[in-house]
Write a protein that holds these residues in place. Structure first.
Motif, PDB file in Angstrom:
ATOM      1  N   MET A  29       4.741 -30.787  19.819  1.00  0.00           N
ATOM      2  CA  MET A  29       5.283 -29.785  18.891  1.00  0.00           C
ATOM      3  C   MET A  29       5.072 -28.358  19.393  1.00  0.00           C
ATOM      4  O   MET A  29       5.795 -27.451  19.011  1.00  0.00           O
ATOM      5  CB  MET A  29       4.656 -29.943  17.502  1.00  0.00           C
ATOM      6  N   GLY A  30       4.051 -28.147  20.208  1.00  0.00           N
ATOM      7  CA  GLY A  30       3.842 -26.835  20.807  1.00  0.00           C
ATOM      8  C   GLY A  30       3.406 -25.772  19.819  1.00  0.00           C
ATOM      9  O   GLY A  30       2.816 -26.057  18.777  1.00  0.00           O
ATOM     10  N   GLU A  31       3.742 -24.537  20.154  1.00  0.00           N
ATOM     11  CA  GLU A  31       3.248 -23.379  19.401  1.00  0.00           C
ATOM     12  C   GLU A  31       3.798 -23.291  17.985  1.00  0.00           C
ATOM     13  O   GLU A  31       3.267 -22.541  17.160  1.00  0.00           O
ATOM     14  CB  GLU A  31       3.589 -22.092  20.161  1.00  0.00           C
ATOM     15  N   ASN A  32       4.843 -24.032  17.675  1.00  0.00           N
ATOM     16  CA  ASN A  32       5.417 -24.028  16.329  1.00  0.00           C
ATOM     17  C   ASN A  32       4.514 -24.750  15.324  1.00  0.00           C
ATOM     18  O   ASN A  32       4.563 -24.481  14.139  1.00  0.00           O
ATOM     19  CB  ASN A  32       6.809 -24.686  16.363  1.00  0.00           C
ATOM     20  N   MET A  33       3.657 -25.633  15.818  1.00  0.00           N
ATOM     21  CA  MET A  33       2.809 -26.437  14.949  1.00  0.00           C
ATOM     22  C   MET A  33       1.658 -25.614  14.378  1.00  0.00           C
ATOM     23  O   MET A  33       1.040 -24.843  15.090  1.00  0.00           O
ATOM     24  CB  MET A  33       2.247 -27.635  15.723  1.00  0.00           C
ATOM     25  N   VAL A  34       1.407 -25.808  13.069  1.00  0.00           N
ATOM     26  CA  VAL A  34       0.317 -25.115  12.389  1.00  0.00           C
ATOM     27  C   VAL A  34      -0.843 -26.066  12.119  1.00  0.00           C
ATOM     28  O   VAL A  34      -1.998 -25.729  12.366  1.00  0.00           O
ATOM     29  CB  VAL A  34       0.821 -24.498  11.057  1.00  0.00           C
ATOM     30  N   ALA A  35      -0.540 -27.270  11.606  1.00  0.00           N
ATOM     31  CA  ALA A  35      -1.590 -28.234  11.246  1.00  0.00           C
ATOM     32  C   ALA A  35      -1.000 -29.635  11.196  1.00  0.00           C
ATOM     33  O   ALA A  35       0.205 -29.800  10.984  1.00  0.00           O
ATOM     34  CB  ALA A  35      -2.197 -27.878   9.892  1.00  0.00           C
ATOM     35  N   ASP A  61       8.430 -22.979  11.703  1.00  0.00           N
ATOM     36  CA  ASP A  61       9.884 -22.913  11.525  1.00  0.00           C
ATOM     37  C   ASP A  61      10.456 -24.325  11.671  1.00  0.00           C
ATOM     38  O   ASP A  61      10.447 -24.881  12.769  1.00  0.00           O
ATOM     39  CB  ASP A  61      10.474 -21.982  12.586  1.00  0.00           C
ATOM     40  N   ILE A  62      10.935 -24.883  10.566  1.00  0.00           N
ATOM     41  CA  ILE A  62      11.420 -26.269  10.583  1.00  0.00           C
ATOM     42  C   ILE A  62      12.614 -26.443  11.523  1.00  0.00           C
ATOM     43  O   ILE A  62      12.749 -27.492  12.164  1.00  0.00           O
ATOM     44  CB  ILE A  62      11.744 -26.773   9.152  1.00  0.00           C
ATOM     45  N   SER A  63      13.452 -25.435  11.647  1.00  0.00           N
ATOM     46  CA  SER A  63      14.637 -25.585  12.509  1.00  0.00           C
ATOM     47  C   SER A  63      14.245 -25.715  13.986  1.00  0.00           C
ATOM     48  O   SER A  63      14.972 -26.336  14.768  1.00  0.00           O
ATOM     49  CB  SER A  63      15.611 -24.422  12.303  1.00  0.00           C
ATOM     50  N   ARG A  64      13.091 -25.166  14.358  1.00  0.00           N
ATOM     51  CA  ARG A  64      12.643 -25.265  15.757  1.00  0.00           C
ATOM     52  C   ARG A  64      12.120 -26.650  16.113  1.00  0.00           C
ATOM     53  O   ARG A  64      11.976 -26.978  17.287  1.00  0.00           O
ATOM     54  CB  ARG A  64      11.576 -24.204  16.046  1.00  0.00           C
ATOM     55  N   HIS A 105       6.076 -36.918   9.070  1.00  0.00           N
ATOM     56  CA  HIS A 105       6.802 -36.121   8.095  1.00  0.00           C
ATOM     57  C   HIS A 105       6.518 -34.666   8.459  1.00  0.00           C
ATOM     58  O   HIS A 105       5.373 -34.227   8.377  1.00  0.00           O
ATOM     59  CB  HIS A 105       6.297 -36.394   6.676  1.00  0.00           C
ATOM     60  N   THR A 106       7.532 -33.937   8.870  1.00  0.00           N
ATOM     61  CA  THR A 106       7.349 -32.557   9.306  1.00  0.00           C
ATOM     62  C   THR A 106       7.994 -31.612   8.301  1.00  0.00           C
ATOM     63  O   THR A 106       9.170 -31.781   7.956  1.00  0.00           O
ATOM     64  CB  THR A 106       7.964 -32.350  10.704  1.00  0.00           C
ATOM     65  N   PHE A 107       7.218 -30.641   7.839  1.00  0.00           N
ATOM     66  CA  PHE A 107       7.692 -29.652   6.875  1.00  0.00           C
ATOM     67  C   PHE A 107       7.229 -28.271   7.304  1.00  0.00           C
ATOM     68  O   PHE A 107       6.219 -28.124   7.988  1.00  0.00           O
ATOM     69  CB  PHE A 107       7.128 -29.929   5.468  1.00  0.00           C
ATOM     70  N   GLU A 108       7.964 -27.269   6.835  1.00  0.00           N
ATOM     71  CA  GLU A 108       7.568 -25.883   7.078  1.00  0.00           C
ATOM     72  C   GLU A 108       6.336 -25.564   6.234  1.00  0.00           C
ATOM     73  O   GLU A 108       6.204 -26.038   5.095  1.00  0.00           O
ATOM     74  CB  GLU A 108       8.734 -24.961   6.720  1.00  0.00           C
TER      75      GLU A 108
END
Length: 175
Positions: A29-35, A61-64, A105-108
Motif C-alpha cells: 500500500m505504500g505511503e498512502n496507508m495510515v493503519a 486517499d481511497i482513489s489511490r 477492507h480498505t477505507f479512507e
C-alpha cells in the motif's frame, strides 16, 4: 464453486497470521496507508470463526488504492473494487488449494465504516457474553447452511445490526 461455510474454535495463530500479512500489505500500500487493523471474528478471543483473516486498512486517499492493484495481486490478492460498499476497496486471497484465507477492507481514514468495524470488534472483546451469543449463532448457522454462504450471512444480519447499535452507544459512553 460453492463456498463451504465452516466455523472453527478460536486459534491463537490467527493473530500471528494477521501480523505477518499486515506487514506485506503495508509495503504494497505504500505511503498512502495510515493503519491496519485486525477485524472480524478472528480478532475476537474465544469465539468460533470462519478461518479467514480480515484486515481493515485505513488510507489517506481511497482513489489511490487502485494504483496499488498490481502490488496487491503480486501478494496473491484478487482485486474486487468497491464490492457492494461505496468508498471501499476490497481484496480477497485464497490458498494454493483455493480456500479463502484473507479479506482486506480498505477505507479512507475517518470513514464511518472504519468506526463501525472497530466499534464492533472492541465491543465484542469487552462484552464476552455477547461474543459467545454470536459464536453460538455462527455455529448454528454453519450447521444449517454448510454450502450456502448467503443463508449464513443473512442469518447473522439482525444480530450484527443489534451489536452495531450497542457498540455505537458503548463507544460514545466509554470515551
Amino acid at each position: 464453486m460453492p463456498f463451504k461455510v465452516e466455523v472453527v474454535p478460536h486459534n491463537l495463530q490467527w493473530r500471528d497470521a494477521f501480523e505477518a500479512e499486515s506487514q506485506q500489505v503495508a509495503e504494497a500500500m505504500g505511503e498512502n496507508m495510515v493503519a491496519i487493523h485486525h477485524i472480524g471474528s478472528t480478532a475476537i478471543p474465544n469465539i468460533y470463526a470462519k478461518p479467514i483473516i480480515d484486515l481493515l486498512v485505513e488510507v489517506k486517499d481511497i482513489s489511490r488504492v487502485d494504483e496499488q492493484s498490481a502490488a496487491m495481486e503480486s501478494l496473491g490478492y484478487e482485486v474486487m473494487g468497491e464490492y457492494g460498499i461505496p468508498g471501499r476497496r476490497f481484496f480477497l486471497k485464497n490458498s494454493q488449494a483455493g480456500i479463502r484465507t484473507h479479506h482486506i477492507h480498505t477505507f479512507e481514514i475517518g470513514s464511518a465504516q472504519v468506526k463501525r468495524h472497530l466499534a464492533f470488534r472492541d465491543y465484542m472483546i469487552a462484552h464476552p457474553d455477547d461474543a459467545q451469543q454470536y459464536s453460538n449463532l455462527k455455529r448454528k448457522l454453519a450447521e444449517m447452511y454448510p454450502d450456502d454462504i448467503e443463508g449464513y450471512m443473512d442469518g447473522k444480519d439482525d444480530f450484527i445490526k443489534t451489536i452495531d447499535q450497542k457498540a455505537a452507544e458503548w463507544c460514545v459512553f466509554s470515551q
